[in-house]
Design an enzyme around this catalytic site. Structure first.
Site, PDB file in Angstrom:
ATOM      1  N   CYS A  92      -6.186  24.063  35.639  1.00 57.94           N
ATOM      2  CA  CYS A  92      -6.145  25.359  34.949  1.00 57.94           C
ATOM      3  C   CYS A  92      -7.031  26.441  35.534  1.00 57.94           C
ATOM      4  O   CYS A  92      -6.587  27.578  35.702  1.00 57.94           O
ATOM      5  CB  CYS A  92      -6.511  25.159  33.489  1.00 57.94           C
ATOM      6  SG  CYS A  92      -5.462  23.954  32.708  1.00 57.94           S
ATOM      7  N   PHE A 147     -13.826  32.976  31.837  1.00 54.00           N
ATOM      8  CA  PHE A 147     -15.245  33.009  31.446  1.00 54.00           C
ATOM      9  C   PHE A 147     -15.908  31.640  31.636  1.00 54.00           C
ATOM     10  O   PHE A 147     -17.044  31.547  32.093  1.00 54.00           O
ATOM     11  CB  PHE A 147     -15.405  33.475  29.989  1.00 54.00           C
ATOM     12  CG  PHE A 147     -15.616  34.960  29.868  1.00 54.00           C
ATOM     13  CD1 PHE A 147     -14.646  35.848  30.313  1.00 54.00           C
ATOM     14  CD2 PHE A 147     -16.775  35.478  29.329  1.00 54.00           C
ATOM     15  CE1 PHE A 147     -14.831  37.221  30.219  1.00 54.00           C
ATOM     16  CE2 PHE A 147     -16.981  36.849  29.234  1.00 54.00           C
ATOM     17  CZ  PHE A 147     -16.006  37.727  29.676  1.00 54.00           C
TER      18      PHE A 147
HETATM   19  C1  UGA Z   1     -10.118  23.724  30.632  1.00 53.23           C
HETATM   20  C2  UGA Z   1     -10.748  24.429  29.414  1.00 53.23           C
HETATM   21  O1  UGA Z   1     -12.058  23.928  29.170  1.00 53.23           O
HETATM   22  C3  UGA Z   1      -9.886  24.243  28.159  1.00 53.23           C
HETATM   23  O2  UGA Z   1     -10.421  25.013  27.089  1.00 53.23           O
HETATM   24  C4  UGA Z   1      -8.462  24.723  28.468  1.00 53.23           C
HETATM   25  O3  UGA Z   1      -7.600  24.546  27.351  1.00 53.23           O
HETATM   26  C5  UGA Z   1      -7.921  23.935  29.633  1.00 53.23           C
HETATM   27  O4  UGA Z   1      -8.766  24.149  30.791  1.00 53.23           O
HETATM   28  C6  UGA Z   1      -6.516  24.431  29.917  1.00 53.23           C
HETATM   29  O5  UGA Z   1      -6.357  25.633  30.224  1.00 53.23           O
HETATM   30  O6  UGA Z   1      -5.572  23.642  29.778  1.00 53.23           O
HETATM   31  P1  UGA Z   1     -10.080  21.184  31.475  1.00 53.23           P
HETATM   32  O7  UGA Z   1      -9.542  21.783  32.740  1.00 53.23           O
HETATM   33  O8  UGA Z   1      -9.396  20.019  30.875  1.00 53.23           O
HETATM   34  O9  UGA Z   1     -10.154  22.324  30.337  1.00 53.23           O
HETATM   35  O10 UGA Z   1     -11.602  20.706  31.746  1.00 53.23           O
HETATM   36  P2  UGA Z   1     -13.050  21.339  31.617  1.00 53.23           P
HETATM   37  O11 UGA Z   1     -13.850  20.497  30.728  1.00 53.23           O
HETATM   38  O12 UGA Z   1     -13.013  22.785  31.304  1.00 53.23           O
HETATM   39  O13 UGA Z   1     -13.618  21.134  33.095  1.00 53.23           O
HETATM   40  C7  UGA Z   1     -13.098  21.857  34.200  1.00 53.23           C
HETATM   41  C8  UGA Z   1     -13.927  21.602  35.450  1.00 53.23           C
HETATM   42  O14 UGA Z   1     -15.191  22.215  35.345  1.00 53.23           O
HETATM   43  C9  UGA Z   1     -14.196  20.111  35.732  1.00 53.23           C
HETATM   44  O15 UGA Z   1     -13.999  19.865  37.102  1.00 53.23           O
HETATM   45  C10 UGA Z   1     -15.640  19.938  35.331  1.00 53.23           C
HETATM   46  O16 UGA Z   1     -16.279  18.916  36.034  1.00 53.23           O
HETATM   47  C11 UGA Z   1     -16.209  21.302  35.712  1.00 53.23           C
HETATM   48  N1  UGA Z   1     -17.463  21.625  34.988  1.00 53.23           N
HETATM   49  C12 UGA Z   1     -17.463  21.785  33.636  1.00 53.23           C
HETATM   50  C13 UGA Z   1     -18.634  21.812  35.699  1.00 53.23           C
HETATM   51  O17 UGA Z   1     -18.665  21.695  36.958  1.00 53.23           O
HETATM   52  N2  UGA Z   1     -19.789  22.136  35.009  1.00 53.23           N
HETATM   53  C14 UGA Z   1     -19.806  22.290  33.661  1.00 53.23           C
HETATM   54  O18 UGA Z   1     -20.885  22.605  33.108  1.00 53.23           O
HETATM   55  C15 UGA Z   1     -18.604  22.114  32.961  1.00 53.23           C
END
Ligand code: UGA
Length: 439
Positions: A256, A206
Site C-alpha cells: 500500500c 502520513f
Molecule cells: C498499512 C496501514 O497501516 C493501514 O492502515 C492500511 O489500511 C493499509 O496499509 C492498507 O492501505 O491496506 P500495512 O501495509 O498492512 O498497513 O502495514 P503497516 O503496519 O502500516 O506497515 C507498513 C510497513 O512499514 C512495514 O514494512 C513495516 O515494517 C514498516 N514500519 C512500520 C516501519 O518501518 N516502522 C514503523 O514504525 C512502522
C-alpha cells in the site's frame, strides 16, 4: 467480510472472486492468506451466513449492497506508468455489476482508488437506460496486515463518504447500520465522497512519511553517536507527535504505502501542484535510500566485498505476522546483496514460498531454509530484515558457534539485545545507533 458476517448474523455475506482456486482455498481449512485469528472467525460463520463463491453474476443480482474490493495496482504501462492507479479491474467490475443487476444496489468502494473515482464508477453504472439505480459510497479500509482482526473488531474509526442527496444519505445510513452492530456511533465518521476517497491516501501517506522521517534521523544518529530509539522515545512522548510509527528500519514495505503515495503524487501532478507532488515523492525516495543504505552498511562493515561470503537473511515478509512479501524491503535488499555476489540463506516462518517467487530468475546463490539454526551454518553474517518475535528467542551463542569469524549481525529492526550479542562476540550493526564491534 468475515467480521461483518460474525458481527451481523442477520445479514448474508457472499464473497465472490474470478479465481476458482482462491475461492476453493477460502472454502477449505487452508485459507489463501495468513492472518492471525482469521481461520477461527471464518469457521464460525462459513456455511451459516458467510459464503465463498465463483457465481459472480448470480450474486450480483441477489445482493443489496456490493463491496468492490478488487486490486488497484500501480499502472505499469502508458500514461502515468509507475505512478497512476490501474483502474481496469474496477472498471471491469462496474461493467459486470451493470450487466447483472436487476434491482437497485448500493455500491461501496473498498478498494483504494484515486479521488473522484466514484464519479467514473457512477458514469459506467448509469451508462445505459435501464431503470436500476446505483448509489455509490466510499468506505476505505484502514486495517493493517497481521493485526487485521483487531483493527476490524475495534477500529479507531470507520469512514463513510456519500453524496449529500436524499438517496446518498439513505444509502450511507444503510451501511452505517451494518457497522453499528459492533462499532460505537462516535467512531463512525461521515464525509462527502471526495474527502473519504482522499483520506485513505492521506492516512497512508502520513504513516509512511513518519517512517521516512525517522529513517532520515537514523542515518544522522549513526554518524553522531546519538541513538534513534532514544530520540523516538523522547519525541514520541510529546502527545502532539505520538509514539507510533517511529521505529527506524530498513524501509517500509507492503502493497500500500508506495502505491498510495505515488498515486497521491500523480494526482498532485495532474492538478499542476508540482511542489506538493515533489514533497510527497521525497517520502518514497528516502525509503529507497534507506534500503540502499542498509546494503552499503553491510558492504562497508564486511571489508567492502561480499564476493563469495555467506549471509543468513532473517525474515523476508514486509512485516511480522504475515506471509506477505509485496514490496518487502527484503526483495530489494536481497537482490542488491546478490549483485554484490553474496550467497544468501533466507529464512522466514511464513514467507518462504513468496520469497522463492520474488527472487525467481535472479542470478546468484540463494537457499531457502525454514530452520534459522540451519540457515546460519557457516555464514559470515546475519541480516535481520523482519522482526519476527521468534528471532528474539533464539540461542545466539549456538548461532555464533556455527558462524565464520569475525561474525557480523546487521539488526535492521533494532529487534535484538545488542549488548548481549556483543558480549557473545558478534560485531553488531543496529539501525540508527553506533555499531558495537571487536574489530
Ligand atoms: C498499512 C496501514 O497501516 C493501514 O492502515 C492500511 O489500511 C493499509 O496499509 C492498507 O492501505 O491496506 P500495512 O501495509 O498492512 O498497513 O502495514 P503497516 O503496519 O502500516 O506497515 C507498513 C510497513 O512499514 C512495514 O514494512 C513495516 O515494517 C514498516 N514500519 C512500520 C516501519 O518501518 N516502522 C514503523 O514504525 C512502522
Amino acid at each position: 467480510m468475515t467480521i461483518i458476517a460474525n458481527k451481523c448474523p442477520d445479514y448474508k455475506v457472499t464473497v465472490v472472486d474470478i479465481s476458482a482456486e482462491r475461492i476453493n482455498a477460502w472454502n477449505s481449512d487452508n485459507l489463501p492468506i495468513f492472518e492471525p485469528g482469521l481461520l477461527d472467525r471464518v469457521l464460525r460463520a462459513r456455511g451459516k451466513n458467510l459464503f465463498f463463491s465463483t457465481e459472480i453474476d448470480r450474486c450480483i443480482d441477489e445482493a443489496d449492497i456490493i463491496f468492490v474490493s478488487v486490486n488497484t495496482p500501480t499502472k505499469t504501462f502508458g500514461e502515468g506508468a509507475g505512478k497512476a492507479v490501474d483502474l481496469q479491474f474496477v472498471e471491469q467490475t462496474a461493467r459486470r455489476i451493470k450487466e447483472n443487476a436487476r434491482s437497485n444496489k448500493i455500491v461501496v468502494e473498498k478498494s483504494t482508488i484515486p479521488v473522484r473515482a466514484a464519479e467514473t464508477l457512477a458514469t459506467i453504472l448509469h451508462s445505459d437506460n435501464n431503470s436500476v439505480q446505483f448509489e455509490i459510497l466510499s468506505n476505505p479500509e484502514f486495517m493493517a496486515e497481521g493485526t487485521g482482526i483487531r483493527d476490524m473488531e475495534t477500529p479507531d474509526r470507520i469512514l463513510i463518504g456519500s453524496k449529500d442527496t436524499p438517496s446518498g444519505l439513505a444509502a450511507r445510513d444503510v451501511l452505517m447500520d451494518i457497522y453499528l452492530h459492533w462499532v460505537p456511533k462516535e467512531r463512525l465518521i461521515t464525509t462527502n465522497l471526495w474527502s473519504s476517497e482522499l483520506s485513505k491516501l492521506v492516512a497512508n501517506a502520513f504513516l509512511a512519511q513518519r517512517i521516512s522521517s525517522i529513517n532520515t534521523i537514523a542515518s544522522l544518529c549513526e554518524v553522531t553517536e546519538a541513538d534513534v530509539a532514544e530520540v523516538s522515545r523522547a519525541i514520541g512522548m510529546d502527545s502532539r507527535i505520538g509514539a507510533k510509527f517511529l521505529n527506524a528500519g530498513p524501509g517500509f514495505g507492503g502493497s500500500c504505502f508506495r502505491k498510495d503515495i505515488l498515486n497521491l503524487v500523480y494526482l498532485c501532478e495532474h492538478y499542476q501542484l508540482k511542489e506538493v507532488a515533489a514533497f510527497w515523492e521525497q517520502v518514497v525516495s528516502i525509503n529507497d535510500y534507506q534500503m540502499e543504505r542498509y546494503v552499503r552498511r553491510i558492504l562497508q562493515a564486511m571489508f567492502n566485498t561480499l564476493v563469495g561470503k555467506k549471509l543468513a537473511v532473517f525474515g523476508f515478509a514486509f512485516k511480522p505476522d504475515t506471509g506477505d512479501t509485496r514490496d518487502a524491503p527484503a526483495i530489494y535488499i536481497c537482490k542488491r546483496l546478490l549483485e554484490e555476489r553474496a550467497c544468501l540463506k533466507i529464512t522466514d516462518p511464513y514467507a518462504l514460498d513468496n520469497a522463492r517467487k520474488d527472487l525467481q530468475g535472479i542470478d546468484g546463490s540463494v537457499e531457502f531454509i525454514e530452520d534459522p539454526y540451519q540457515s546460519v551454518e557457516g555464514v559470515h553474517g546475519i541480516a535481520l530484515i523482519t522482526e519476527w518475535s521468534l528471532y528474539k528467542e533464539l540461542d545466539y551463542q549456538k548461532i555464533f558457534d556455527r558462524m565464520v569469524k569475525p561474525a557480523f549481525i546487521f539488526d535492521g529492526r533494532n529487534h535484538l539485545d545488542h549488548q548481549a550479542l556483543h558480549e557473545i562476540g558478534f560485531n553488531v550493526y543496529p539501525v540508527g545507533k553506533p555499531a558495537l564491534t571487536h574489530l
